[in-house]
Design an enzyme around this catalytic site. Sequence first.
Site, PDB file in Angstrom:
ATOM      1  NE  ARG A 183     108.357 -17.495 143.256  1.00  0.00           N
ATOM      2  CZ  ARG A 183     108.872 -16.620 142.402  1.00  0.00           C
ATOM      3  NH1 ARG A 183     108.549 -15.324 142.497  1.00  0.00           N
ATOM      4  NH2 ARG A 183     109.701 -16.991 141.457  1.00  0.00           N
ATOM      5  CG  PHE A 189     122.473 -14.810 145.066  1.00  0.00           C
ATOM      6  CD1 PHE A 189     122.486 -13.482 145.486  1.00  0.00           C
ATOM      7  CD2 PHE A 189     121.705 -15.146 143.954  1.00  0.00           C
ATOM      8  CE1 PHE A 189     121.748 -12.505 144.801  1.00  0.00           C
ATOM      9  CE2 PHE A 189     120.963 -14.172 143.278  1.00  0.00           C
ATOM     10  CZ  PHE A 189     121.000 -12.845 143.705  1.00  0.00           C
ATOM     11  CE1 TYR A 207     116.576 -17.235 137.247  1.00  0.00           C
ATOM     12  CE2 TYR A 207     117.655 -19.352 137.477  1.00  0.00           C
ATOM     13  CZ  TYR A 207     116.537 -18.548 137.645  1.00  0.00           C
ATOM     14  OH  TYR A 207     115.392 -19.066 138.206  1.00  0.00           O
ATOM     15  NE  ARG A 254     107.160 -11.343 137.016  1.00  0.00           N
ATOM     16  CZ  ARG A 254     108.340 -11.774 137.474  1.00  0.00           C
ATOM     17  NH1 ARG A 254     108.861 -12.924 137.034  1.00  0.00           N
ATOM     18  NH2 ARG A 254     109.008 -11.078 138.371  1.00  0.00           N
ATOM     19  CG  HIS A 292     111.631 -18.763 135.677  1.00  0.00           C
ATOM     20  ND1 HIS A 292     112.189 -17.531 135.919  1.00  0.00           N
ATOM     21  CD2 HIS A 292     111.319 -18.772 134.348  1.00  0.00           C
ATOM     22  CE1 HIS A 292     112.226 -16.840 134.795  1.00  0.00           C
ATOM     23  NE2 HIS A 292     111.707 -17.565 133.825  1.00  0.00           N
ATOM     24  CB  THR A 321     111.775 -12.839 144.311  1.00  0.00           C
ATOM     25  OG1 THR A 321     111.476 -12.211 143.063  1.00  0.00           O
ATOM     26  CG2 THR A 321     113.012 -13.699 144.175  1.00  0.00           C
ATOM     27  CG  ASN A 351     111.664 -18.593 144.063  1.00  0.00           C
ATOM     28  OD1 ASN A 351     111.986 -19.485 143.285  1.00  0.00           O
ATOM     29  ND2 ASN A 351     111.973 -17.322 143.863  1.00  0.00           N
ATOM     30  CE  LYS A 398     112.910 -20.775 140.204  1.00  0.00           C
ATOM     31  NZ  LYS A 398     113.418 -19.639 141.033  1.00  0.00           N
ATOM     32  CD  GLU A 409     112.662 -16.575 130.666  1.00  0.00           C
ATOM     33  OE1 GLU A 409     111.507 -16.981 130.924  1.00  0.00           O
ATOM     34  OE2 GLU A 409     113.230 -15.668 131.314  1.00  0.00           O
TER      35      GLU A 409
END
Length: 138
Positions: free
Chosen positions: A104, A59, A51, A87, A121, A93, A118, A11, A132
């Site tokens: 993270r 948010f 998303y 993951r 993704h 998250t 964070n 990100k 995706e």
Amino acid sequence: MDSQRIFILVKPDGVERGLVGEILGRIEAKGYKLEDLRFMRAKEEVLRVHYAHLADKPFFPEIVRYMTRGPVVAAIFSGANVIEGVRALAGATNPTQAVPGSIRGDLAREWGHGNIENLIHASDSDENAEKEISLWFN
Ligand code: TYD
């Protein structure tokens, strides 16, 4: 299980902080295979699809602002059980709750202005990974 694919994004905070190599390196060092890589700007219309499960959250505008404030790195990795494995490498998250040892947990924190930054993704299912990949690498 047979080889599986995952879509990941570093990100904008990851690019800004110079953590692209660190993040991709952890996934490569674990043993997953880099299949494709792109440096790009996320488009709002792509984020609305990506998303979609969060589009009605309060948010959501913050997510769009965050994800479009600078470039991102999109990548595809492959390997047996790569989705569960990446993951686990990414961590929870919320970076405060993400365990040390995870991307993270080691490299992100809360900055106190509401939205979660964070760093990464990572797709959460086979179906989402394939969606995706076609969305971001069309
Ligand atoms: P989500 O898909 O629930 O989590 P993950 O990225 O771990 O699969 O959420 C997507 C992103 O939305 C998340 O990485 C950060 C942001 N987000 C917030 O800013 N606040 C929140 O309360 C949630 C649930 C997500």
